[in-house]
Design a protein around this motif. Sequence first.
Motif, PDB file in Angstrom:
ATOM      1  N   ARG A   5      -4.030   3.026   4.273  1.00  0.00           N
ATOM      2  CA  ARG A   5      -4.515   1.828   3.581  1.00  0.00           C
ATOM      3  C   ARG A   5      -4.951   0.792   4.613  1.00  0.00           C
ATOM      4  O   ARG A   5      -6.016   0.183   4.492  1.00  0.00           O
ATOM      5  N   ALA A   6      -4.152   0.627   5.657  1.00  0.00           N
ATOM      6  CA  ALA A   6      -4.498  -0.318   6.724  1.00  0.00           C
ATOM      7  C   ALA A   6      -5.756   0.138   7.446  1.00  0.00           C
ATOM      8  O   ALA A   6      -6.639  -0.680   7.757  1.00  0.00           O
ATOM      9  N   TYR A   9      -8.725  -0.638   5.193  1.00  0.00           N
ATOM     10  CA  TYR A   9      -9.085  -2.060   5.234  1.00  0.00           C
ATOM     11  C   TYR A   9      -9.843  -2.386   6.520  1.00  0.00           C
ATOM     12  O   TYR A   9     -10.853  -3.080   6.510  1.00  0.00           O
ATOM     13  N   VAL A  13     -13.749  -3.702   6.728  1.00  0.00           N
ATOM     14  CA  VAL A  13     -14.046  -4.962   7.421  1.00  0.00           C
ATOM     15  C   VAL A  13     -14.987  -4.720   8.599  1.00  0.00           C
ATOM     16  O   VAL A  13     -15.939  -5.479   8.814  1.00  0.00           O
ATOM     17  N   VAL A  39      -7.553  -6.513  11.630  1.00  0.00           N
ATOM     18  CA  VAL A  39      -7.130  -6.369  10.232  1.00  0.00           C
ATOM     19  C   VAL A  39      -6.281  -5.117  10.050  1.00  0.00           C
ATOM     20  O   VAL A  39      -5.231  -5.154   9.408  1.00  0.00           O
ATOM     21  N   ALA A  40      -6.732  -4.004  10.633  1.00  0.00           N
ATOM     22  CA  ALA A  40      -5.961  -2.758  10.505  1.00  0.00           C
ATOM     23  C   ALA A  40      -4.578  -2.900  11.126  1.00  0.00           C
ATOM     24  O   ALA A  40      -3.577  -2.483  10.543  1.00  0.00           O
ATOM     25  N   VAL A  43      -2.388  -5.402   8.924  1.00  0.00           N
ATOM     26  CA  VAL A  43      -1.930  -4.820   7.659  1.00  0.00           C
ATOM     27  C   VAL A  43      -0.867  -3.755   7.916  1.00  0.00           C
ATOM     28  O   VAL A  43       0.124  -3.667   7.186  1.00  0.00           O
TER      29      VAL A  43
END
Length: 120
Positions: A5-6, A9, A13, A39-40, A43
């Motif tokens: 999920r990370a 994301y 992005v 972001v990865a 998260v």
Amino acid sequence: MTDWRAVGYGFVVTVIAGLLATFAPVVGHVGAGLIGGFVAGYVAGGGLLSGTWHGLLAGSVSGVVVTLLLAAFGGLVGLAGGPLGGLLGGAGVLVVGLLLTFLFAVDSALAGAIGGVLGE
């Protein structure tokens, strides 16, 4: 364990920032990798190594996807020069894309490390 999920994301992005970065080609794409990797890593959390791993994956996946899309487009555009033009057009873009993938992966891993530390 990888938090996909990370990575997803970070991938989204990176691709969106990369599309917006076409107005500042070199600086913009490096920035896109940094933002997506951060972001990865953020998260995913889990510290320095986890953030680095997730940033690296997000940058690599986005680089590979962008490379394949650009190589296919280059091959199609190159077909105007005949079959050899299509081959050379796609292959040239593929080689440049491999460099782009490496660039996305390295800066995303560095930013992911920072994000992983801050995401704890």
